[in-house]
Write an enzyme that holds these catalytic residues in place. Structure first.
Site, PDB file in Angstrom:
ATOM      1  N   GLU A  79       4.223  -8.229   6.854  1.00 51.19           N
ATOM      2  CA  GLU A  79       2.933  -8.823   6.541  1.00 51.19           C
ATOM      3  C   GLU A  79       2.993  -9.837   5.389  1.00 51.19           C
ATOM      4  OE1 GLU A  79      -0.049  -5.827   6.033  1.00 51.19           O
ATOM      5  OE2 GLU A  79       0.091  -5.127   8.099  1.00 51.19           O
ATOM      6  N   GLU A  99       2.221  -1.711  14.153  1.00 45.68           N
ATOM      7  CA  GLU A  99       1.378  -0.785  13.387  1.00 45.68           C
ATOM      8  C   GLU A  99       0.014  -0.714  14.048  1.00 45.68           C
ATOM      9  OE1 GLU A  99       0.923  -1.458   9.186  1.00 45.68           O
ATOM     10  OE2 GLU A  99       3.052  -1.901   8.887  1.00 45.68           O
ATOM     11  N   ASP A 113       0.824  -1.206   0.000  1.00 43.19           N
ATOM     12  CA  ASP A 113       0.000   0.000   0.000  1.00 43.19           C
ATOM     13  C   ASP A 113       0.864   1.266   0.000  1.00 43.19           C
ATOM     14  OD1 ASP A 113      -2.323   1.521   0.057  1.00 43.19           O
ATOM     15  OD2 ASP A 113      -2.367   1.573   2.246  1.00 43.19           O
TER      16      ASP A 113
END
Length: 651
Positions: free
Chosen positions: A450, A539, A206
């Site tokens: 991730e 996060e 992202d």
């Protein structure tokens, strides 16, 4: 996107993708010394994107053999910068394929005439795959967009009466399942909707895939017998600092080495000889994180002097390396720096700004550090790739602790767990450790963010990758950042610290902040019960458009971002008394992403806007971080000495 090549790999051309070769030589940061010079090549370069259907016209016509202007139109392109947002040609913003850079460099006469001088071209970062020519001669190739590479060009510039050299760099930003980060090329074959050959680059991360020469390009010199690499590790025995060093020399086997360690006043506190040894520093000043000591970030200078006898006569080389004496350790419930519990209260960042994209900018970097200090942040994570070397140097200088992350983001496809991908990932970790091993600010390596670590191949992949990283550097813990379920994560057993990303009441349970405390507490308890390792909330956050206000809070308002953070903090304040050792907000500042209905001009989870102006959450976090600094201070005068300019409190 404009019509593209007939196959995904035609974008890239005949390259040795996935070739994992053992690294040769060191990667010391180029510093001037009595024996070394450097010449910056930043500024305007000639630039052209290859818009041909197969993206290979530049190779077919051999653009590198003559000045770029002779083969077609060129643009002025600033270096360092991303090329995407500089011009007004919309095709460049999302361009995928080969772009070409060129610069004519004037050389000092002694560089071209003194055969005892070694001339090196260094590229700080070229995203993603780069091929380099000097005067039309191929000198280097490099895969990976975030780490430096070099080429010795001495023979080329000393082969005749030259006063300049032409440097040509072709860069391809195509991402495949085996690159880091990975991606795929999607071809749209329905000719009723898309032109023939139409393709787009898909990614699973992202942030925007900016490309170009992102960091400084320079020439530097050394003698032909030179200090190639230095490795420093430190320890503490009571009040004595121990500095172990290993020095590698190239160009001769007959040399002498002298080593001196100087304090910040320039006084010699220890000295030694030879390529390997240990210096003892009685009453050593330790390198402490910001707000953990009244004199944080103390740096010594390791001066290395080389003398060698060669056929051409005696040769000398000098290199100075900043050194911070500190220790790092991990227990079942704590992260220790210099034997004291350390709590990460910091940020995740991106190298991202208006116009320049990921291009390095000193003014922006200094502004960011001033904001970090104002915020009371003591740490950051280089999400999701290695940052500029100059950034790491300022972290050393200001005491900002770093979790140093590889570009292993978006590893979600089964193909990305192949042996080809693993071999490349191993090399990237070698390059990262080689570059950043001597930074005292770096306290932990992160090999990925991730990943789809629930896939079956993930167990072998991460076991191998983490073991390799620990072999490269046994002095630091290793982690990767997960958002997987604690029961299904196949990589977690191999890390030293659990780093967890979660976005409760944002990506699910939209707007229902009342469930955050229960879900977050359950997250921590399950992870700790399963692995018995310290945990960092690596996060958390919420998207916020600056100036949007709503009470009661609604998503995207500044009030919602603040309310969500407050719910997280209630649980963090309970669990940091047990086994939670840190919290890193996502994100320091808003940043650009691919276009989608879910992103309004980029990701807006920053506590600062992309222009570095504070949202309401910045003040909330500032108050929290300075309170945490007060509570965890081992030297109370540390906060007092630094509160005048930064702290919102009177100490």
């Amino acid at each position: 996107m404009a019509p593209g090549p007939a196959g995904a790999w035609a974008v890239l051309g005949p390259l040795l993708w996935g070739c994992a070769l053992a690294l040769q030589g060191g990667m010391l940061y180029p510093r001037e010394s009595p024996s070394r010079e450097r010449k910056e090549l930043d500024g305007l370069w000639s630039f052209r994107a290859d818009f041909s259907d197969n993206r290979r016209q530049g190779f077919e016509q051999q653009w590198y053999r003559t000045p770029l202007r002779e083969s077609g139109p060129i643009l002025d392109m600033p270096v360092p910068s991303s090329f995407n947002d500089v011009g007004q040609d919309g095709r460049l913003r999302s361009f995928v394929g080969w772009v070409w850079y060129e610069r004519e460099a004037t050389l000092p006469q002694r560089w071209t005439q003194d055969l005892g001088t070694r001339v090196v071209l260094r590229i700080g970062s070229a995203h993603y795959y780069a091929i380099v020519w000097v005067n039309g001669v191929h000198v280097a190739e490099h895969e990976g967009g975030h780490l430096p590479f070099e080429a010795d060009i001495s023979k080329l510039v000393q082969s005749g009466p030259l006063s300049s050299c032409r440097i040509t760099i072709a860069i391809n930003n195509t991402l495949t399942p085996h690159t880091l980060p990975p991606g795929t090329i999607l071809y749209q074959t329905d000719t009723s909707k898309y032109p023939k050959g139409y393709f787009v680059q898909n990614t699973h991360f992202d942030f925007f895939n900016y490309a170009g020469l992102h960091r400084p390009v320079l020439l530097y010199t050394t003698p032909t017998t030179y200090i190639d690499d230095i490795t420093v590790t430190t320890d503490v025995d009571q009040d004595t600092g121990l500095v172990s060093y290993q020095i590698f020399v190239q160009g001769s086997e007959h040399f002498q080495l002298e080593v001196r360690l100087l304090d910040e006043e320039g006084k010699v506190v220890a000295q030694g000889t030879g390529g390997r040894g240990q210096l003892q520093v009685p009453g050593a000043h330790l390198w402490w994180p910001y707000l953990m000591h009244e004199h944080p970030a103390y740096l010594y200078s390791l001066e290395v002097s080389l003398t060698a006898q060669t056929a051409a006569g005696p040769v000398s080389d000098f290199y100075t390396l900043p050194v911070g004496i500190r220790t790092v350790a991990v227990t079942e419930k704590q992260f220790l720096i210099n034997g004291k519990p350390f709590y990460f209260h910091g940020v995740n960042k991106h190298e991202d700004a208006d116009i320049r994209g990921k291009g390095f900018d000193w003014a922006l970097l200094v502004k960011d550090f001033n904001l970090l200090r104002w915020l009371g942040a003591n740490s950051l994570r280089t999400s999701h790739y290695p940052y500029a070397e100059e950034m790491m140097q300022l972290c050393d200088r200001y005491g900002i602790v770093v979790i140093d992350e590889s570009p292993g983001v978006g590893i979600v496809l089964v193909q990305s767990y192949s042996n080809v991908s693993l071999q490349h990932h191993l090399v990237v970790m070698e390059e990262l450790v080689r570059r950043d091993k001597n930074h005292p600010a770096v306290v932990m390596w992160s090999v990925a963010n991730e990943p789809a670590s629930v896939l079956k191949p993930a167990a072998y992949y991460f076991k191998t990758l983490i073991a390799h990283t620990k072999d490269l550097d046994p002095s630091r813990p290793v982690t990767f950042v997960t958002n997987s379920n604690y029961e299904a994560d196949l990589g977690a057993p191999y890390v030293d610290v659990i780093c967890v990303n979660s976005y409760y009441s944002w990506y699910h349970d939209y707007g229902h902040m009342e469930v955050i405390q229960l879900q977050l507490a359950t997250q921590f308890e399950m992870w700790y019960r399963t692995y018995q390792k310290p945990i960092i909330q690596s996060e958390y956050g919420a998207e916020t458009i600056a100036g949007f206000h709503q009470d009661p809070p609604l998503m995207f308002s500044e009030e919602y971002q603040k309310g969500l953070l407050e719910q997280y903090h209630l649980v963090l304040d309970q669990k940091r008394k047990e086994y939670v050792v840190g919290e890193l907000i996502w994100n320091f500042a808003d940043f650009m992403t691919d276009q989608s209905p879910q992103r309004a001009m980029g990701n807006k989870k920053g506590i600062f806007t992309r222009q570095r102006q504070p949202k309401g959450a910045a003040f909330l976090l500032r108050e929290r971080y300075w309170k945490l600094a007060n509570e965890t201070m081992y030297h109370r005068s540390a906060v007092k000495s630094q509160c005048v300019a930064n702290s919102p409190f009177t100490v």
